[in-house]
Design an enzyme around this catalytic site. Structure first.
Site, PDB file in Angstrom:
ATOM      1  CE  LYS A  17      -3.891  -2.368   2.432  1.00  0.00           C
ATOM      2  NZ  LYS A  17      -4.525  -2.325   3.385  1.00  0.00           N
ATOM      3  CG  ASP A  55      -7.264   0.511   3.552  1.00  0.00           C
ATOM      4  OD1 ASP A  55      -8.087  -0.518   3.112  1.00  0.00           O
ATOM      5  OD2 ASP A  55      -6.323   0.063   3.003  1.00  0.00           O
TER       6      ASP A  55
END
Ligand code: ATR
Length: 290
Positions: free
Chosen positions: A77, A113
């Site tokens: 990420k 997220d």
């Protein structure tokens, strides 16, 4: 039974995928394929084991093969921030990319997220983060996103604990600059907390210890515990929390909400949340709870 997609795989099938390492545990294919089936879309979602050294090539390859989009999970990420053509405001804000959309403007990186953490904590534990006192365990990629989101939600007090304390210090410094109204500390609190949130990877492996040393902070001093891990569904941390009478939630809700947002970014359609939740529950618990 998991939903099956009645549209045949053919030359018109659009593809999405998750890249990660390890990836075999991922419940994302079950969730997204159920959603595509529900909406009658001739789309499919796959999972690929991609090592960090191959991430750039894998993203480039997916784009060259006209994938609609991809998700990124551990350990990609942060790396992916430098591997897209454009960063959406969400990726700039949270400094990590978990969703890529391929389009005419190349590869655009998003972060779905951060919002998912707050939504899941609110839905699954009935905790409004504004004004809450939170102990956050972990200062890796997931911990950093969680810490920034908690601060942005205006928690009253945020305590950061990490094995490598320097990483917690760095995040605390960043929060002091960006969110001066949040009281931020590195170390264990002496007072009662509303929430303990685990963002470490401890609990993923069967013989992992709990990330919380109860000699340093007792479960009796928190009302609720959230673990971002969803497989196993009950980590040693959540088992201990339940035993002490805390409200508990695993990371399934976070996975659901980040996935729903990614689905909407790729397809432009409203995500069928209930179907996606059921698919996740069947995948992780063996049967639907809802
Ligand atoms: P992610 O993207 O999932 O956050 P990461 O960036 O590798 O992955 O972060 C893993 C987190 O779990 C870190 O907070 C890490 O602590 P360190 O920063 O000290 O590495 C924590 N972690 C992993 N294994 C651990 C262990 N055995 N004991 C304590 N903390 C651990």
């Amino acid at each position: 039974m998991p939903q099956t997609n009645s549209t045949a795989i053919n030359a018109a099938t659009r593809l999405c995928a998750v890249f990660g390492s390890p990836i075999r545990h991922s419940a994302s294919p079950a969730m997204h394929n159920a959603a595509f089936a529900e909406l009658g879309l001739n789309w499919r979602y796959l999972a690929f084991e991609v090592e960090p050294k191959n991430l750039r090539a894998a993203i480039k390859g997916a784009r060259a093969m006209n994938f609609a989009g991809i998700n990124l999970t551990v350990p990609h990420k942060l790396l992916a921030v430098d591997m897209v053509d454009t960063l959406d405001a969400s990726a700039k804000k949270w400094g990590a990319v978990n969703t890529i959309l391929f389009g005419e403007r190349g590869a655009t990186g998003f972060n779905t997220d951060a919002d998912a953490i707050a939504t899941s904590v609110r839905e699954d534990l009935q905790i409004n983060l504004r004004g809450a006192k939170v102990l956050l365990l972990g200062a890796g990629g997931a911990g950093r996103t969680a810490a920034l989101k908690l601060a942005a939600e205006n928690v009253a007090e945020l305590f950061l604990v990490n094995r490598t304390q320097s990483k917690a210090n760095e995040i605390a410094d960043e929060i002091k600059k960006q969110f001066p109204s949040v009281k931020i500390f590195v170390g264990f609190p002496k007072s009662k907390m509303d929430l303990v949130l685990n963002a470490t990877s401890l609990g993923l492996k069967p013989d992992d210890a709990s990330p919380l040393d109860e000699k340093l902070f007792s479960m009796k001093n928190t009302g609720a515990v959230y673990d971002m891990i969803y497989r196993p569904a009950e980590t040693p941390l959540l088992a201990a929390a339940k035993k002490s009478g805390c409200r508990t939630a695993n990371g399934l809700g976070m996975l659901l909400h980040q996935g729903a947002k990614a689905f909407e970014i790729w397809t432009g359609k409203t995500a069928p949340l209930a179907v996606m939740r059921r698919a996740l529950e069947e995948n992780v618990y063996g049967s639907a709870k809802s």
